[in-house]
Design a protein around this motif. Structure first.
Motif, PDB file in Angstrom:
ATOM      1  N   GLN A  92       0.815  -1.213   0.000  1.00  0.00           N
ATOM      2  CA  GLN A  92       0.000   0.000   0.000  1.00  0.00           C
ATOM      3  C   GLN A  92       0.850   1.266   0.000  1.00  0.00           C
ATOM      4  O   GLN A  92       0.307   2.364  -0.056  1.00  0.00           O
ATOM      5  CB  GLN A  92      -0.918   0.012   1.221  1.00  0.00           C
ATOM      6  CG  GLN A  92      -2.039  -0.977   1.121  1.00  0.00           C
ATOM      7  CD  GLN A  92      -3.017  -0.826   2.262  1.00  0.00           C
ATOM      8  OE1 GLN A  92      -2.647  -0.444   3.367  1.00  0.00           O
ATOM      9  NE2 GLN A  92      -4.267  -1.118   1.987  1.00  0.00           N
ATOM     10  N   GLY A  93       2.149   1.132   0.099  1.00  0.00           N
ATOM     11  CA  GLY A  93       3.029   2.293   0.079  1.00  0.00           C
ATOM     12  C   GLY A  93       3.182   2.973   1.426  1.00  0.00           C
ATOM     13  O   GLY A  93       3.589   4.133   1.479  1.00  0.00           O
ATOM     14  N   LYS A  94       2.862   2.284   2.503  1.00  0.00           N
ATOM     15  CA  LYS A  94       2.937   2.878   3.844  1.00  0.00           C
ATOM     16  C   LYS A  94       4.316   2.668   4.464  1.00  0.00           C
ATOM     17  O   LYS A  94       4.926   1.628   4.293  1.00  0.00           O
ATOM     18  CB  LYS A  94       1.887   2.262   4.767  1.00  0.00           C
ATOM     19  CG  LYS A  94       0.476   2.563   4.353  1.00  0.00           C
ATOM     20  CD  LYS A  94      -0.505   1.935   5.320  1.00  0.00           C
ATOM     21  CE  LYS A  94      -1.928   2.216   4.897  1.00  0.00           C
ATOM     22  NZ  LYS A  94      -2.892   1.531   5.761  1.00  0.00           N
ATOM     23  N   TRP A  95       4.739   3.652   5.226  1.00  0.00           N
ATOM     24  CA  TRP A  95       5.976   3.553   5.997  1.00  0.00           C
ATOM     25  C   TRP A  95       5.624   2.935   7.353  1.00  0.00           C
ATOM     26  O   TRP A  95       5.767   3.556   8.392  1.00  0.00           O
ATOM     27  CB  TRP A  95       6.598   4.927   6.204  1.00  0.00           C
ATOM     28  CG  TRP A  95       7.291   5.464   5.005  1.00  0.00           C
ATOM     29  CD1 TRP A  95       6.708   5.983   3.898  1.00  0.00           C
ATOM     30  CD2 TRP A  95       8.693   5.540   4.779  1.00  0.00           C
ATOM     31  NE1 TRP A  95       7.656   6.386   3.006  1.00  0.00           N
ATOM     32  CE2 TRP A  95       8.896   6.129   3.526  1.00  0.00           C
ATOM     33  CE3 TRP A  95       9.806   5.170   5.540  1.00  0.00           C
ATOM     34  CZ2 TRP A  95      10.150   6.350   2.999  1.00  0.00           C
ATOM     35  CZ3 TRP A  95      11.056   5.401   5.014  1.00  0.00           C
ATOM     36  CH2 TRP A  95      11.225   5.972   3.756  1.00  0.00           C
ATOM     37  N   PHE A  96       5.128   1.719   7.342  1.00  0.00           N
ATOM     38  CA  PHE A  96       4.729   1.037   8.569  1.00  0.00           C
ATOM     39  C   PHE A  96       5.970   0.655   9.355  1.00  0.00           C
ATOM     40  O   PHE A  96       6.856  -0.012   8.846  1.00  0.00           O
ATOM     41  CB  PHE A  96       3.908  -0.211   8.236  1.00  0.00           C
ATOM     42  CG  PHE A  96       3.416  -0.944   9.441  1.00  0.00           C
ATOM     43  CD1 PHE A  96       2.306  -0.493  10.127  1.00  0.00           C
ATOM     44  CD2 PHE A  96       4.070  -2.069   9.890  1.00  0.00           C
ATOM     45  CE1 PHE A  96       1.850  -1.169  11.243  1.00  0.00           C
ATOM     46  CE2 PHE A  96       3.625  -2.745  11.007  1.00  0.00           C
ATOM     47  CZ  PHE A  96       2.510  -2.298  11.695  1.00  0.00           C
ATOM     48  N   LYS A  97       6.017   1.118  10.612  1.00  0.00           N
ATOM     49  CA  LYS A  97       7.191   0.860  11.446  1.00  0.00           C
ATOM     50  C   LYS A  97       6.827  -0.068  12.594  1.00  0.00           C
ATOM     51  O   LYS A  97       5.879   0.195  13.333  1.00  0.00           O
ATOM     52  CB  LYS A  97       7.728   2.162  12.035  1.00  0.00           C
ATOM     53  CG  LYS A  97       8.232   3.121  11.009  1.00  0.00           C
ATOM     54  CD  LYS A  97       8.701   4.386  11.667  1.00  0.00           C
ATOM     55  CE  LYS A  97       8.802   5.489  10.626  1.00  0.00           C
ATOM     56  NZ  LYS A  97       8.958   6.783  11.229  1.00  0.00           N
ATOM     57  N   LEU A  98       7.585  -1.132  12.730  1.00  0.00           N
ATOM     58  CA  LEU A  98       7.428  -2.011  13.880  1.00  0.00           C
ATOM     59  C   LEU A  98       7.959  -1.287  15.115  1.00  0.00           C
ATOM     60  O   LEU A  98       8.892  -0.483  14.999  1.00  0.00           O
ATOM     61  CB  LEU A  98       8.225  -3.302  13.671  1.00  0.00           C
ATOM     62  CG  LEU A  98       7.718  -4.231  12.580  1.00  0.00           C
ATOM     63  CD1 LEU A  98       8.743  -5.315  12.299  1.00  0.00           C
ATOM     64  CD2 LEU A  98       6.395  -4.853  12.992  1.00  0.00           C
TER      65      LEU A  98
END
Length: 112
Positions: A92-98
């Motif tokens: 989705q192009g998200k900068w998802f950060k753990l």
């Protein structure tokens, strides 16, 4: 699909998802091939750190009798859930950060 292409010629979001699709190998591959997309490099580093830590946790859990078997099963479940979430967000192009790992990966990218 992302309108931006990584230096590998793939759209950024697809390259980032491939970093997670093939844990460890994808991260190493895209970290070595990618030259300009910070998005792809971030996901490659996050993949390496996340699955490296998960792999070490599996090894440590295997060293503990009885409880280690349960811990290893829970780690496997966590790994699959994390894998699905990370691939979905990267596509989705998200900068998802753990937690903890994402900010650390971002710091390392800023140093490059």
């Amino acid at each position: 699909m992302s309108p931006f292409k990584s230096s590998t010629g793939l759209p950024e979001n697809l390259a980032a998802a491939l970093c997670y699709l093939f844990p460890m190998v994808g991260g190493i591959l895209f970290l070595s091939l990618e030259k300009r997309s910070r998005y792809v490099m971030f996901h490659a580093l996050q993949s390496l750190f996340a699955y490296g830590i998960l792999g070490m946790a599996h090894v440590l859990a295997g060293a503990v009798p009885i409880i280690g078997l349960l811990a290893s099963a829970l780690l496997a479940l966590l790994g699959v859930l994390m894998w699905l979430i990370l691939i979905f967000n990267a596509l989705q192009g998200k900068w998802f950060k753990l937690p903890w790992i994402g900010p650390f990966a971002e710091q390392q990218i800023q140093r490059l």
